[in-house]
Motif scaffolding. Structure first.
Motif, PDB file in Angstrom:
ATOM      1  N   UNK A 352       5.408   6.441   4.497  1.00 21.48           N
ATOM      2  CA  UNK A 352       6.377   7.270   3.792  1.00 21.48           C
ATOM      3  C   UNK A 352       5.781   8.587   3.317  1.00 21.48           C
ATOM      4  N   UNK A 353       4.458   8.653   3.202  1.00 26.08           N
ATOM      5  CA  UNK A 353       3.826   9.861   2.699  1.00 26.08           C
ATOM      6  C   UNK A 353       4.004  11.049   3.636  1.00 26.08           C
ATOM      7  N   UNK A 354       4.220  12.230   3.041  1.00 24.02           N
ATOM      8  CA  UNK A 354       4.310  13.468   3.814  1.00 24.02           C
ATOM      9  C   UNK A 354       2.998  14.225   3.719  1.00 24.02           C
ATOM     10  N   UNK A 355       2.879  15.259   4.542  1.00 22.91           N
ATOM     11  CA  UNK A 355       1.636  16.026   4.597  1.00 22.91           C
ATOM     12  C   UNK A 355       1.395  16.827   3.322  1.00 22.91           C
ATOM     13  N   UNK A 356       2.431  16.982   2.487  1.00 23.85           N
ATOM     14  CA  UNK A 356       2.273  17.814   1.293  1.00 23.85           C
ATOM     15  C   UNK A 356       1.738  17.060   0.085  1.00 23.85           C
ATOM     16  N   UNK A 357       1.555  15.753   0.175  1.00 25.50           N
ATOM     17  CA  UNK A 357       1.095  14.974  -0.975  1.00 25.50           C
ATOM     18  C   UNK A 357      -0.379  15.238  -1.262  1.00 25.50           C
ATOM     19  N   UNK A 358      -0.733  15.185  -2.532  1.00 21.58           N
ATOM     20  CA  UNK A 358      -2.137  15.277  -2.943  1.00 21.58           C
ATOM     21  C   UNK A 358      -2.842  14.003  -2.469  1.00 21.58           C
ATOM     22  N   UNK A 359      -3.874  14.100  -1.630  1.00 23.44           N
ATOM     23  CA  UNK A 359      -4.500  12.888  -1.081  1.00 23.44           C
ATOM     24  C   UNK A 359      -5.021  11.927  -2.146  1.00 23.44           C
ATOM     25  N   UNK A 360      -5.543  12.450  -3.242  1.00 28.94           N
ATOM     26  CA  UNK A 360      -6.071  11.589  -4.298  1.00 28.94           C
ATOM     27  C   UNK A 360      -4.947  10.845  -5.010  1.00 28.94           C
ATOM     28  N   UNK A 361      -3.872  11.550  -5.300  1.00 26.32           N
ATOM     29  CA  UNK A 361      -2.793  10.963  -6.086  1.00 26.32           C
ATOM     30  C   UNK A 361      -1.975   9.985  -5.268  1.00 26.32           C
ATOM     31  N   UNK A 362      -1.642  10.331  -4.028  1.00 32.24           N
ATOM     32  CA  UNK A 362      -0.883   9.387  -3.213  1.00 32.24           C
ATOM     33  C   UNK A 362      -1.719   8.139  -2.938  1.00 32.24           C
ATOM     34  N   UNK A 363      -3.002   8.318  -2.723  1.00 29.97           N
ATOM     35  CA  UNK A 363      -3.838   7.157  -2.440  1.00 29.97           C
ATOM     36  C   UNK A 363      -3.966   6.266  -3.673  1.00 29.97           C
ATOM     37  N   UNK A 364      -4.020   6.862  -4.851  1.00 30.83           N
ATOM     38  CA  UNK A 364      -4.042   6.070  -6.079  1.00 30.83           C
ATOM     39  C   UNK A 364      -2.781   5.207  -6.168  1.00 30.83           C
ATOM     40  N   UNK A 365      -1.629   5.794  -5.837  1.00 30.64           N
ATOM     41  CA  UNK A 365      -0.370   5.048  -5.882  1.00 30.64           C
ATOM     42  C   UNK A 365      -0.334   3.933  -4.841  1.00 30.64           C
ATOM     43  N   UNK A 366      -0.766   4.246  -3.639  1.00 31.11           N
ATOM     44  CA  UNK A 366      -0.747   3.273  -2.537  1.00 31.11           C
ATOM     45  C   UNK A 366      -1.637   2.074  -2.856  1.00 31.11           C
ATOM     46  N   UNK A 367      -2.807   2.330  -3.407  1.00 30.70           N
ATOM     47  CA  UNK A 367      -3.760   1.246  -3.695  1.00 30.70           C
ATOM     48  C   UNK A 367      -3.340   0.465  -4.928  1.00 30.70           C
ATOM     49  N   UNK A 368      -2.969   1.164  -6.001  1.00 32.34           N
ATOM     50  CA  UNK A 368      -2.602   0.474  -7.240  1.00 32.34           C
ATOM     51  C   UNK A 368      -1.414  -0.452  -7.033  1.00 32.34           C
ATOM     52  N   UNK A 369      -0.420  -0.012  -6.249  1.00 37.70           N
ATOM     53  CA  UNK A 369       0.745  -0.874  -6.022  1.00 37.70           C
ATOM     54  C   UNK A 369       0.355  -2.129  -5.256  1.00 37.70           C
ATOM     55  N   UNK A 370      -0.611  -1.997  -4.337  1.00 38.33           N
ATOM     56  CA  UNK A 370      -1.107  -3.172  -3.628  1.00 38.33           C
ATOM     57  C   UNK A 370      -1.875  -4.109  -4.548  1.00 38.33           C
ATOM     58  N   UNK A 371      -2.700  -3.547  -5.425  1.00 36.61           N
ATOM     59  CA  UNK A 371      -3.439  -4.378  -6.382  1.00 36.61           C
ATOM     60  C   UNK A 371      -2.485  -5.148  -7.286  1.00 36.61           C
ATOM     61  N   UNK A 372      -1.431  -4.449  -7.732  1.00 35.56           N
ATOM     62  CA  UNK A 372      -0.431  -5.113  -8.575  1.00 35.56           C
ATOM     63  C   UNK A 372       0.194  -6.295  -7.835  1.00 35.56           C
ATOM     64  N   UNK A 373       0.471  -6.100  -6.552  1.00 33.21           N
ATOM     65  CA  UNK A 373       1.041  -7.182  -5.764  1.00 33.21           C
ATOM     66  C   UNK A 373       0.114  -8.385  -5.674  1.00 33.21           C
ATOM     67  N   UNK A 374      -1.180  -8.120  -5.490  1.00 31.54           N
ATOM     68  CA  UNK A 374      -2.155  -9.213  -5.390  1.00 31.54           C
ATOM     69  C   UNK A 374      -2.324  -9.902  -6.734  1.00 31.54           C
TER      70      UNK A 374
END
Length: 455
Positions: A352-374
């Protein structure tokens, strides 16, 4: 000593002395993922390696046009825009092939500013992953349009009638990448010299649009490489009299520009935590909970994933961009593409991420949501088979339709506050509200054409 060999303060000092450099380039990334920096004298640089240095905190308090946020608490006129402490990251050292005899070092904020520094927020999330026995590896893929234009010409043309690198759609074209081989080879060589290894570079579907896949790495250096790739692709193109844009959607006639993230998880010994050959599609329990968390929290964290007004122009049916928090096995119509494979290849593609996202911030969201799931043993929704665009989704998987709505979801998210901290959530959501308010001041050509004469 080569730049890539620098791993410590002592190494950095040795490199600077050996090359006889009088000035060194230092840069960091702001809230929108734009690189800000300066040349530092040798003396100032060497001192800063040991003792940190002060960098005006306005880079956390203004937008992409250097307009000052009027609604943030951390920094503003009410604080006087003081210097914030920043540290130079020795192991980030890179050659600068497009400059004569110089190197680049990344920096990041420390102290109070670390709580809202994009790199600091990602490190915070990765520390939480490590406490759960997880190592995260990621790889970014970027689409970007290239034009035979300059910063001056695009303004003179008011962004209309631009000359793209190619005249029409021709995906994976060998003719195009051969005819324009000098541009391709220049970019590949630059990335190699700057330690941003490219696994693939090809023509995408659209006039002058390219796609680059950056080799995977540990999550933090992977984000560094993604942010540097965007910055120096633009530099390289401008050196050739061209321009590259990473806007999410620059024209209604063509698909938007993605910034997909491939992600895998290993335990602290290096074994895959996503792979279980005894389960269907080799999907381990950890992988199932991880992507389920990503799916459930996608609407809540969308402001970090789609952080611009323009990002929401891309999230429409039929243009290769997801429109709901969907997941499927090797399904490119979904927001989350689960890719089964060997122990080495089993991974998630977060599409879902677009090329305009901040790589640090989008990656924080992608990883944290996965951790929450686990951590909460979240179970996924039914996987999509066939086209996600033709599938009806329940309300809780619907995505916010505007940046303002996404910012409100983020601001009230207790999960976001747990993983990213109150300071970041308050600051970032305020900056997205600012972006929306700035947009609402604008009178579009569509409005003038529709209302000026008739209403």
């Amino acid at each position: 000593m080569e730049a890539k060999d620098v791993q410590s303060i002592a190494d950095a000092r040795e490199l600077i002395e050996a090359r006889g450099l009088n000035h060194v380039k230092v840069g960091m990334f702001d809230i929108d993922g734009v690189m800000r920096g300066k040349y530092m004298s040798k003396e100032k640089f060497l001192s800063s390696l040991e003792n940190d240095f002060g960098f005006c905190d306005v880079v956390l308090g203004w937008d992409v046009r250097d307009q000052l946020y009027d609604n943030t608490q951390y920094t503003g006129w009410h604080t006087g825009y003081p210097d914030a402490a920043a540290r130079i990251i020795p192991e980030s050292c890179r050659e600068l092939p497009l400059e004569h005899n110089n190197v680049l070092f990344l920096a990041e904020f420390v102290g109070e500013a670390e709580a809202i520094c994009p790199r600091g927020v990602l490190r915070k999330v990765l520390q939480q992953a490590k406490s759960l026995g997880m190592q995260i590896e990621t790889g970014f893929e970027y689409e970007f349009f290239v034009f035979n234009e300059t910063p001056e010409s695009i303004r003179e043309k008011h962004y209309q009638g631009l000359r793209s690198l190619g005249p029409a759609e021709f995906g994976y074209s060998v003719i195009r990448n051969s005819a324009e081989s000098q541009t391709y080879q220049n970019l590949l060589k630059l990335c190699s010299q700057m330690d941003i290894p490219i696994e693939g570079l090809h023509e995408e579907t659209g006039p002058g649009v390219l796609e680059a896949a950056i080799a995977h790495d540990d999550a933090l250096p992977s984000a560094d490489k993604a942010a540097l790739f965007k910055t120096f692709t633009k530099v390289a193109m401008q050196k050739e009299g061209k321009m590259a844009t990473f806007m999410a959607k620059w024209s209604p006639e063509y698909p938007g520009q993605s910034g997909h993230i491939h992600l895998s998880v290993r335990d602290l010994s290096g074994a895959s935590m996503f792979y279980d050959e005894s389960k269907p599609d080799n999907i381990s329990d950890t992988m199932r909970h991880f992507y389920a968390g990503q799916q459930k929290l996608m609407p809540e964290l969308l402001a970090m994933i789609a952080p611009t007004i323009n990002a929401y122009r891309r999230l429409i049916p039929g243009f290769w961009a997801p429109t709901e928090a969907s997941a499927g096995i090797d399904n490119r119509t979904c927001a989350i593409r689960i890719i089964p494979g060997s122990e080495q290849a089993q991974r998630i593609e977060y599409r879902i991420g677009a090329a305009d996202a901040n790589p640090y911030i989008i990656q924080a969201a992608v990883i944290a949501s996965g951790l929450w799931g686990v951590e909460n043993r979240v179970e996924p929704e039914p996987l999509v088979k066939g086209s996600a665009y033709e599938t009806r989704f329940p309300p809780h998987l619907q995505l916010p339709h505007t940046l303002w709505d996404a910012a409100q979801r983020l601001k009230t998210s207790q999960v976001a506050r747990h993983y990213f901290g109150d300071a970041f959530v308050d600051h970032f959501s305020a900056t997205r509200e600012w972006e929306e308010r700035e947009f609402r001041k604008h009178i579009s050509d569509w409005e003038l054409d529709r209302y000026f004469e008739i209403i």
